[in-house]
Design a protein around this motif. Structure first.
Motif, mmCIF file in Angstrom:
data_model
loop_
_atom_site.group_PDB
_atom_site.id
_atom_site.type_symbol
_atom_site.label_atom_id
_atom_site.label_comp_id
_atom_site.label_asym_id
_atom_site.label_seq_id
_atom_site.Cartn_x
_atom_site.Cartn_y
_atom_site.Cartn_z
ATOM 1 N N ILE A 82 0.681 -1.065 0.094
ATOM 2 C CA ILE A 82 -0.071 -0.002 -0.006
ATOM 3 C C ILE A 82 0.907 1.370 -0.189
ATOM 4 N N GLU A 83 2.007 1.322 0.762
ATOM 5 C CA GLU A 83 2.946 2.378 0.951
ATOM 6 C C GLU A 83 3.540 2.607 -0.758
ATOM 7 N N VAL A 86 0.435 3.939 -3.026
ATOM 8 C CA VAL A 86 -0.297 5.220 -2.947
ATOM 9 C C VAL A 86 0.389 6.088 -1.927
ATOM 10 N N ILE A 88 0.542 6.022 1.519
ATOM 11 C CA ILE A 88 -0.446 6.266 2.520
ATOM 12 C C ILE A 88 0.202 6.857 3.983
ATOM 13 N N SER A 96 7.198 10.250 -1.606
ATOM 14 C CA SER A 96 6.723 11.478 -1.156
ATOM 15 C C SER A 96 7.678 12.484 -0.415
#
Length: 96
Positions: A82-83, A86, A88, A96
């Motif tokens: 998931i990281e 997207v 998260i 990010s």
């Protein structure tokens, strides 16, 4: 011994089949756009998780511990996936 080898083959086949999903999706839509690096990372994650679970199944004798450790490994896989997908949690892993 034969059962263990069949499980290892099953892990390899399952990882390959899961990697086929985005590969096929890329043929039909522009929404899925994986690079070769994405496939390598996903393959390492899937195959590594499978091998780690196999290691636990072979070496941990108590069923309750075995289940708890495998669930923890699978939870870690899901959170990392998931990281990476997207971002998260906003870590540098997701860019990010």
């Amino acid at each position: 011994m034969i059962t263990q080898n069949k499980r290892l083959l099953g892990i390899l086949i399952a990882a390959a089949l899961l990697l086929l999903i985005p590969l096929v999706a890329m043929q039909f839509t522009a929404e899925v756009n994986w690079s070769p690096f994405d496939f390598i990372v996903a393959g390492v994650l899937l195959f590594g998780t499978g091998l780690l679970c196999e290691l636990v199944i072979r070496n941990v004798k108590k069923t309750e511990y075995r289940i708890a450790i495998v669930v923890g490994i699978l939870a870690a896989l899901v959170l990392i996936w998931i990281e990476l997908a997207v971002g998260i949690f906003g870590t540098p892993l997701a860019g990010s």
